[in-house]
Write a protein that holds these residues in place. Structure first.
Motif, PDB file in Angstrom:
ATOM      1  N   GLY A 212      -9.026  10.259   8.780  1.00 17.30           N
ATOM      2  CA  GLY A 212      -9.259  11.620   9.261  1.00 17.30           C
ATOM      3  C   GLY A 212     -10.035  12.454   8.267  1.00 17.30           C
ATOM      4  O   GLY A 212     -10.992  13.150   8.637  1.00 17.30           O
ATOM      5  N   PHE A 213      -9.653  12.388   6.984  1.00 19.31           N
ATOM      6  CA  PHE A 213     -10.369  13.167   5.975  1.00 19.31           C
ATOM      7  C   PHE A 213     -11.817  12.701   5.831  1.00 19.31           C
ATOM      8  O   PHE A 213     -12.735  13.510   5.693  1.00 19.31           O
ATOM      9  N   VAL A 214     -12.039  11.388   5.869  1.00 16.54           N
ATOM     10  CA  VAL A 214     -13.410  10.874   5.789  1.00 16.54           C
ATOM     11  C   VAL A 214     -14.218  11.343   7.000  1.00 16.54           C
ATOM     12  O   VAL A 214     -15.368  11.782   6.862  1.00 16.54           O
ATOM     13  N   ALA A 215     -13.623  11.284   8.175  1.00 17.99           N
ATOM     14  CA  ALA A 215     -14.315  11.720   9.392  1.00 17.99           C
ATOM     15  C   ALA A 215     -14.661  13.210   9.339  1.00 17.99           C
ATOM     16  O   ALA A 215     -15.673  13.640   9.907  1.00 17.99           O
ATOM     17  N   LEU A 216     -13.823  13.982   8.638  1.00 19.25           N
ATOM     18  CA  LEU A 216     -14.076  15.422   8.497  1.00 19.25           C
ATOM     19  C   LEU A 216     -14.997  15.741   7.324  1.00 19.25           C
ATOM     20  O   LEU A 216     -15.303  16.919   7.074  1.00 19.25           O
ATOM     21  N   GLY A 217     -15.433  14.718   6.610  1.00 23.46           N
ATOM     22  CA  GLY A 217     -16.335  14.928   5.484  1.00 23.46           C
ATOM     23  C   GLY A 217     -15.637  15.457   4.248  1.00 23.46           C
ATOM     24  O   GLY A 217     -16.261  16.109   3.399  1.00 23.46           O
ATOM     25  N   LEU A 218     -14.343  15.173   4.122  1.00 21.91           N
ATOM     26  CA  LEU A 218     -13.547  15.688   3.012  1.00 21.91           C
ATOM     27  C   LEU A 218     -13.118  14.577   2.062  1.00 21.91           C
ATOM     28  O   LEU A 218     -13.220  13.385   2.375  1.00 21.91           O
ATOM     29  N   ASP A 219     -12.606  14.973   0.924  1.00 21.76           N
ATOM     30  CA  ASP A 219     -12.179  14.048  -0.122  1.00 21.76           C
ATOM     31  C   ASP A 219     -10.867  13.373   0.258  1.00 21.76           C
ATOM     32  O   ASP A 219      -9.808  14.005   0.242  1.00 21.76           O
ATOM     33  N   ALA A 220     -10.940  12.092   0.580  1.00 16.29           N
ATOM     34  CA  ALA A 220      -9.740  11.351   0.978  1.00 16.29           C
ATOM     35  C   ALA A 220      -8.940  10.876  -0.221  1.00 16.29           C
ATOM     36  O   ALA A 220      -7.779  10.491  -0.075  1.00 16.29           O
ATOM     37  N   GLU A 221      -9.511  10.920  -1.415  1.00 13.85           N
ATOM     38  CA  GLU A 221      -8.822  10.412  -2.600  1.00 13.85           C
ATOM     39  C   GLU A 221      -7.635  11.282  -3.001  1.00 13.85           C
ATOM     40  O   GLU A 221      -6.795  10.857  -3.794  1.00 13.85           O
ATOM     41  N   ARG A 222      -7.557  12.495  -2.461  1.00 11.32           N
ATOM     42  CA  ARG A 222      -6.407  13.344  -2.792  1.00 11.32           C
ATOM     43  C   ARG A 222      -5.126  12.846  -2.123  1.00 11.32           C
ATOM     44  O   ARG A 222      -4.037  13.294  -2.446  1.00 11.32           O
ATOM     45  N   VAL A 223      -5.237  11.932  -1.150  1.00 10.97           N
ATOM     46  CA  VAL A 223      -4.052  11.334  -0.527  1.00 10.97           C
ATOM     47  C   VAL A 223      -3.535  10.244  -1.463  1.00 10.97           C
ATOM     48  O   VAL A 223      -4.246   9.289  -1.769  1.00 10.97           O
ATOM     49  N   ALA A 224      -2.294  10.411  -1.933  1.00  8.63           N
ATOM     50  CA  ALA A 224      -1.699   9.464  -2.878  1.00  8.63           C
ATOM     51  C   ALA A 224      -0.421   8.904  -2.271  1.00  8.63           C
ATOM     52  O   ALA A 224       0.435   9.660  -1.827  1.00  8.63           O
ATOM     53  N   ALA A 225      -0.305   7.578  -2.236  1.00  7.43           N
ATOM     54  CA  ALA A 225       0.844   6.944  -1.594  1.00  7.43           C
ATOM     55  C   ALA A 225       1.680   6.146  -2.584  1.00  7.43           C
ATOM     56  O   ALA A 225       1.165   5.617  -3.572  1.00  7.43           O
ATOM     57  N   PHE A 226       2.962   6.065  -2.267  1.00  8.67           N
ATOM     58  CA  PHE A 226       3.876   5.173  -2.975  1.00  8.67           C
ATOM     59  C   PHE A 226       4.288   4.078  -1.997  1.00  8.67           C
ATOM     60  O   PHE A 226       4.857   4.370  -0.946  1.00  8.67           O
ATOM     61  N   THR A 227       3.977   2.841  -2.337  1.00 11.95           N
ATOM     62  CA  THR A 227       4.319   1.751  -1.437  1.00 11.95           C
ATOM     63  C   THR A 227       5.823   1.487  -1.463  1.00 11.95           C
ATOM     64  O   THR A 227       6.449   1.477  -2.528  1.00 11.95           O
ATOM     65  N   VAL A 228       6.395   1.292  -0.285  1.00 13.49           N
ATOM     66  CA  VAL A 228       7.823   0.989  -0.156  1.00 13.49           C
ATOM     67  C   VAL A 228       8.031  -0.365   0.534  1.00 13.49           C
ATOM     68  O   VAL A 228       9.156  -0.764   0.790  1.00 13.49           O
ATOM     69  N   TYR A 229       6.938  -1.071   0.821  1.00 17.41           N
ATOM     70  CA  TYR A 229       7.034  -2.308   1.611  1.00 17.41           C
ATOM     71  C   TYR A 229       6.489  -3.515   0.847  1.00 17.41           C
ATOM     72  O   TYR A 229       7.209  -4.474   0.602  1.00 17.41           O
ATOM     73  N   GLY A 230       5.226  -3.472   0.471  1.00 22.49           N
ATOM     74  CA  GLY A 230       4.623  -4.596  -0.250  1.00 22.49           C
ATOM     75  C   GLY A 230       4.142  -4.139  -1.616  1.00 22.49           C
ATOM     76  O   GLY A 230       4.183  -2.951  -1.939  1.00 22.49           O
ATOM     77  N   ASN A 231       3.661  -5.088  -2.427  1.00 24.02           N
ATOM     78  CA  ASN A 231       3.139  -4.701  -3.737  1.00 24.02           C
ATOM     79  C   ASN A 231       1.823  -3.928  -3.585  1.00 24.02           C
ATOM     80  O   ASN A 231       1.276  -3.820  -2.488  1.00 24.02           O
ATOM     81  N   ARG A 232       1.340  -3.400  -4.684  1.00 21.12           N
ATOM     82  CA  ARG A 232       0.182  -2.519  -4.624  1.00 21.12           C
ATOM     83  C   ARG A 232      -1.040  -3.211  -4.017  1.00 21.12           C
ATOM     84  O   ARG A 232      -1.748  -2.649  -3.172  1.00 21.12           O
ATOM     85  N   ALA A 233      -1.318  -4.454  -4.443  1.00 18.86           N
ATOM     86  CA  ALA A 233      -2.515  -5.160  -3.961  1.00 18.86           C
ATOM     87  C   ALA A 233      -2.446  -5.367  -2.447  1.00 18.86           C
ATOM     88  O   ALA A 233      -3.430  -5.139  -1.729  1.00 18.86           O
ATOM     89  N   HIS A 234      -1.289  -5.787  -1.968  1.00 17.38           N
ATOM     90  CA  HIS A 234      -1.118  -6.008  -0.533  1.00 17.38           C
ATOM     91  C   HIS A 234      -1.241  -4.699   0.236  1.00 17.38           C
ATOM     92  O   HIS A 234      -1.943  -4.615   1.256  1.00 17.38           O
ATOM     93  N   ALA A 235      -0.568  -3.660  -0.251  1.00 16.16           N
ATOM     94  CA  ALA A 235      -0.602  -2.368   0.435  1.00 16.16           C
ATOM     95  C   ALA A 235      -2.012  -1.793   0.445  1.00 16.16           C
ATOM     96  O   ALA A 235      -2.461  -1.220   1.450  1.00 16.16           O
ATOM     97  N   HIS A 236      -2.732  -1.949  -0.664  1.00 16.27           N
ATOM     98  CA  HIS A 236      -4.100  -1.427  -0.743  1.00 16.27           C
ATOM     99  C   HIS A 236      -5.001  -2.126   0.270  1.00 16.27           C
ATOM    100  O   HIS A 236      -5.760  -1.476   1.004  1.00 16.27           O
ATOM    101  N   ALA A 237      -4.918  -3.446   0.315  1.00 12.95           N
ATOM    102  CA  ALA A 237      -5.786  -4.216   1.218  1.00 12.95           C
ATOM    103  C   ALA A 237      -5.513  -3.881   2.683  1.00 12.95           C
ATOM    104  O   ALA A 237      -6.457  -3.660   3.462  1.00 12.95           O
ATOM    105  N   THR A 238      -4.238  -3.839   3.062  1.00 14.47           N
ATOM    106  CA  THR A 238      -3.921  -3.574   4.470  1.00 14.47           C
ATOM    107  C   THR A 238      -4.256  -2.134   4.852  1.00 14.47           C
ATOM    108  O   THR A 238      -4.742  -1.877   5.955  1.00 14.47           O
ATOM    109  N   THR A 239      -4.017  -1.198   3.932  1.00 12.74           N
ATOM    110  CA  THR A 239      -4.295   0.211   4.249  1.00 12.74           C
ATOM    111  C   THR A 239      -5.794   0.461   4.364  1.00 12.74           C
ATOM    112  O   THR A 239      -6.247   1.167   5.266  1.00 12.74           O
ATOM    113  N   LEU A 240      -6.563  -0.119   3.459  1.00 10.83           N
ATOM    114  CA  LEU A 240      -8.021   0.015   3.529  1.00 10.83           C
ATOM    115  C   LEU A 240      -8.556  -0.551   4.844  1.00 10.83           C
ATOM    116  O   LEU A 240      -9.405   0.078   5.515  1.00 10.83           O
TER     117      LEU A 240
END
Length: 339
Positions: A212-240
């Motif tokens: 949504g932020f990318v579609a609105l032309g805004l900075d999406a990097e301000r969204v910061a998540a804490f994974t509660v399901y998989g490790n960081r690499a897995h969560a990053h890949a699936t979320t991307l």
């Protein structure tokens, strides 16, 4: 966020069935902010939705139920862990619109106490009239759901199968829409949030907000998540991947870059649904300072990360932090023995 007052994300081409009562409020947490003596903390109250006990999954379900109804479905099947918030809200939404509902729940979390097995979300699943299939943690729930759907189709039923957490690209549209809602509210409140902090389980809320932020032309990097399901690499890949699939639906000309997905695994602990001391402390802190209830699986762990980042100075004094409070209150009763 320095943007026009009414950002517009046109999602009108996608089928949608209203399940929310309108925008969820953004509230300041003055006592908590003072207690932590650092950043200024606000919450986006995704728990304040009326249907089925409330929670963030209803945003996804507006589009998932919308698609199911547009396809003429009479039955919806979804999957999740034994205490799945998404499963509970799918059952509630199905009851609201008159669909039959079946839930394929796996014993993913290594708990077998009575509260976990029968209280919390599971109690509500039954009240909403859903049929529950209880599977071992090793089972392939989505495969079981597809096989069950084919059985029902052979009987003449029209079945819609919904993935884990409702986090298909269509489901993620709900949180792309929420990104526009946050921007509009930020402008109305004359606020600019330095960070928007979310839990990342199946990744749909995080992916949708970023898209949504990318579609609105805004900075999406301000969204910061804490994974509660998989490790960081897995969560990053699936979320991307989910963020890009969602953006493809909205505007195929755009793309989410890898560095737009910020994920921290410091609060995961031993794994999904397994309590940590920092989670318990965060739940108690929020309850005792602001009278608000976090859940033990998602928002409790993510909020623990926010608290640690404030106290460590990672979120500096004067910064404005928005915590997306995702709901999941029934989970507290399933984890009674932990408190």
């Amino acid at each position: 966020m320095n943007v026009a007052p009414h950002p517009h994300l046109d999602l009108s081409k996608f089928p949608r069935h209203a399940l929310l009562e309108g925008p969820t409020p953004i509230q300041h947490l003055p006592r908590l902010s003072a207690r932590l003596a650092g950043a200024d903390i606000y919450v986006k109250r995704e728990d304040l939705t009326g249907l089925g006990g409330g929670g963030n999954k209803l945003r996804k379900l507006e589009f998932l139920i919308g698609e199911a109804l547009a396809r003429g479905a009479d039955t919806i099947i979804t999957v999740g862990a034994r205490q799945s918030n998404h499963a509970r809200l799918t059952a509630a939404a199905a009851a609201r619109v008159g669909l039959q509902c079946e839930l394929v729940l796996t014993r993913t979390v290594p708990r077998s106490d009575h509260d976990y097995m029968e209280n919390g979300n599971v109690l509500l699943d039954a009240l909403f009239g859903a049929r529950v299939h209880d599977l071992p943690g090793s089972a392939n729930a989505l495969q079981f759901a597809e096989e069950r759907a084919n059985e029902l189709r052979a009987q003449g039923r029209n079945v819609y199968v919904c993935p884990l957490g409702g986090s298909s690209p269509v489901g993620c549209l709900g949180y792309a829409d929420c990104a526009a809602e946050i921007v509009a509210q930020s402008h109305a409140l004359a606020l600019s949030f330095d960070r928007i902090v979310v839990p990342n389980g199946s990744g749909g809320m995080h992916a949708g907000l970023v898209a949504g932020f990318v579609a609105l032309g805004l900075d999406a990097e301000r969204v910061a998540a804490f994974t509660v399901y998989g490790n960081r690499a897995h969560a990053h890949a699936t979320t991307l991947d989910k963020a890009n699939q969602t953006l493809q639906l909205i505007n195929p000309a755009l793309r989410v870059q890898e560095d737009a997905i910020s994920i921290d695994e410091a609060q995961l602990g031993p794994g999904y649904g397994i309590p940590t001391d920092t989670m318990r402390s965060a739940v108690r802190l929020m309850a005792s300072t602001e009278g608000l209830l976090l859940d033990p699986v998602y928002s409790g762990k993510a909020f623990a990360g926010l608290v640690e980042n404030v106290t460590a100075g990672k979120y500096a004094a004067g910064q404005k932090i928005l915590f997306v409070m995702s709901g999941g209150l029934p989970g507290l009763f399933a984890y009674r023995n932990e408190f």
